[in-house]
Design an enzyme around this catalytic site. Structure first.
Site, PDB file in Angstrom:
ATOM      1  N   VAL A 122       0.845  -1.198   0.000  1.00  0.00           N
ATOM      2  CA  VAL A 122       0.000   0.000   0.000  1.00  0.00           C
ATOM      3  C   VAL A 122       0.885   1.255   0.000  1.00  0.00           C
ATOM      4  O   VAL A 122       0.620   2.228  -0.709  1.00  0.00           O
ATOM      5  CB  VAL A 122      -0.977   0.008   1.198  1.00  0.00           C
ATOM      6  CG1 VAL A 122      -1.856   1.244   1.162  1.00  0.00           C
ATOM      7  CG2 VAL A 122      -1.845  -1.251   1.201  1.00  0.00           C
ATOM      8  N   TYR A 143      -3.189  -8.282  16.459  1.00  0.00           N
ATOM      9  CA  TYR A 143      -2.962  -7.293  15.399  1.00  0.00           C
ATOM     10  C   TYR A 143      -3.938  -6.118  15.553  1.00  0.00           C
ATOM     11  O   TYR A 143      -3.534  -4.947  15.629  1.00  0.00           O
ATOM     12  CB  TYR A 143      -3.110  -7.954  14.021  1.00  0.00           C
ATOM     13  CG  TYR A 143      -3.176  -6.955  12.897  1.00  0.00           C
ATOM     14  CD1 TYR A 143      -2.155  -6.025  12.702  1.00  0.00           C
ATOM     15  CD2 TYR A 143      -4.277  -6.924  12.028  1.00  0.00           C
ATOM     16  CE1 TYR A 143      -2.225  -5.089  11.685  1.00  0.00           C
ATOM     17  CE2 TYR A 143      -4.346  -5.996  11.000  1.00  0.00           C
ATOM     18  CZ  TYR A 143      -3.321  -5.078  10.838  1.00  0.00           C
ATOM     19  OH  TYR A 143      -3.402  -4.150   9.832  1.00  0.00           O
ATOM     20  N   ALA A 189      -8.988 -19.742  11.725  1.00  0.00           N
ATOM     21  CA  ALA A 189      -9.314 -19.179  13.042  1.00  0.00           C
ATOM     22  C   ALA A 189      -9.394 -17.663  12.968  1.00  0.00           C
ATOM     23  O   ALA A 189      -8.548 -17.023  12.351  1.00  0.00           O
ATOM     24  CB  ALA A 189      -8.249 -19.587  14.055  1.00  0.00           C
ATOM     25  N   GLY A 190     -10.425 -17.128  13.602  1.00  0.00           N
ATOM     26  CA  GLY A 190     -10.514 -15.664  13.720  1.00  0.00           C
ATOM     27  C   GLY A 190     -11.156 -14.961  12.548  1.00  0.00           C
ATOM     28  O   GLY A 190     -11.211 -13.730  12.526  1.00  0.00           O
TER      29      GLY A 190
END
Ligand code: UDP
Length: 326
Positions: free
Chosen positions: A12, A141, A282-283
């Site tokens: 980015v 995170y 997961a998550g």
């Protein structure tokens, strides 16, 4: 404006640097090149290899280059890795940001744009997600990014350091010269394109039993050029004295499912894409779609490339042009 972009050699970041230069700002890049690529920057873009936590280096850079604003994109950003190695995330994302902010205060630079993330919301029940949704990250995170957002609010009150946190949904696509080159790649669109290109045998679909129309996860993919444009608007707003705030960045609408991404890649590339069903990752929330009404209203930002086909076409062009990295 004279802008320091940390992590400016990353995916980015390199597109943000292009966009800043295109509209007449003066970007300078600080990147330690652990994940970034020196050749992602056009010739002539001032570049320093180094770490945001290196106080003497950063302070001298801010002063010598008479920097007016910092766009901070140097961070770790993999949800799974943040669960297995949280120390790395707290050290780099929080520790690194705190050191950078100290350097800015010492050099009297008071405008800051943070790369933040939809992960600050965790798993909200209501879609699309607006900025007033509860902030309950479900992984380290998201937690590290939310922590810095909180730090920034107190730094405005105490030190007059104004900031805008940009909460990205799923950045995707490429500019003419810059695109996604992660190693290892974990993101859906580049993985599916690698399968189409024949450099990866198949794509695993992580779960098809979600409460979504086709059972696969729905995400809000935003073209990296539209994302980059938002950073330019953010520093310009801060330059005009705008207050500290946070904005979501996505295209809204219904989003796209994993299966729709695979179908779009098949249609754009004309190649088969073998898929295999795999367990949920997961998550992963079932749906993450942004309301970006606030940045549209306040800064006049508009996504111009929200069609998934346009996003995938640009990423495919990039992959074909850089099958040996640029
Ligand atoms: N995904 C998948 N297979 C892959 C990579 C990703 O099914 O090989 C799914 C993932 O579970 C998520 C969506 O694609 O639902 C987007 O994942 P990505 O890692 O690109 O972005 P995230 O939404 O995690 O930031």
């Amino acid at each position: 404006m004279r802008v320091l972009v940390t992590g400016g050699a990353g995916y980015v970041g390199s597109v943000v640097v292009e966009e800043l230069a295109r509209v007449g700002h003066s970007p300078r890049v600080l990147d330690n090149l652990q994940k970034g690529h020196r050749d992602a920057l056009a010739e002539g873009v001032p570049f320093v290899q180094g770490d945001v936590a290196d106080r003497p280096l950063v302070e001298a850079l801010l002063r010598d280059e008479k920097i007016e604003a910092v766009i901070h994109m140097a961070a770790d950003s993999l949800v799974g890795e943040s669960v297995t190695d949280p120390a790395k995330y707290w050290r780099n994302n929080v520790g690194g940001s705190l050191a950078l902010l100290d350097s800015m205060r010492a050099a009297n630079v008071r405008a800051f744009v943070l790369s933040s993330t939809a992960a600050v919301y965790g798993e909200p029940e209501k879609q699309p997600i607006d900025e007033d949704a509860a902030l309950v990250p479900t992984n380290p995170y998201g937690d590290t990014k939310l922590t810095i957002e909180r730090v920034l609010r107190t730094y405005d009150v105490a030190y007059g350091l104004r900031s805008i946190a940009l909460r990205y949904f799923n950045a995707a696509g490429a500019s003419e010269r810059c695109g996604e080159r992660h190693d290892p790649e974990t993101h859906l669109i580049p993985i599916v394109l690698e399968v189409a290109a024949g450099t990866r045998p198949e794509v695993s679909i992580f779960g098809d039993d979600y409460p979504t129309p086709d059972g696969t996860c729905v995400r809000d993919y935003i073209h990296v050029l539209d994302l980059a444009r938002a950073h330019v608007l953010a520093i310009e707003s801060l330059g005009e004295g705008g207050p500290t705030r946070a904005y979501n960045l996505g295209c809204g609408g219904d989003g796209y499912s994993v299966k729709q991404v695979v179908e779009t890649v098949r249609a754009v590339t004309g190649h088969p894409v073998p898929v295999k069903m795999a367990p949920r990752r997961a998550g992963d929330p079932a749906v993450l779609v942004a309301s970006s009404a606030r940045i549209q209203r306040e800064l006049g930002w508009r996504p111009e490339r929200q069609d998934l086909r346009v996003i995938v076409e640009s990423a495919w062009r990039f992959l074909r042009a850089h099958s040996s990295p640029c």
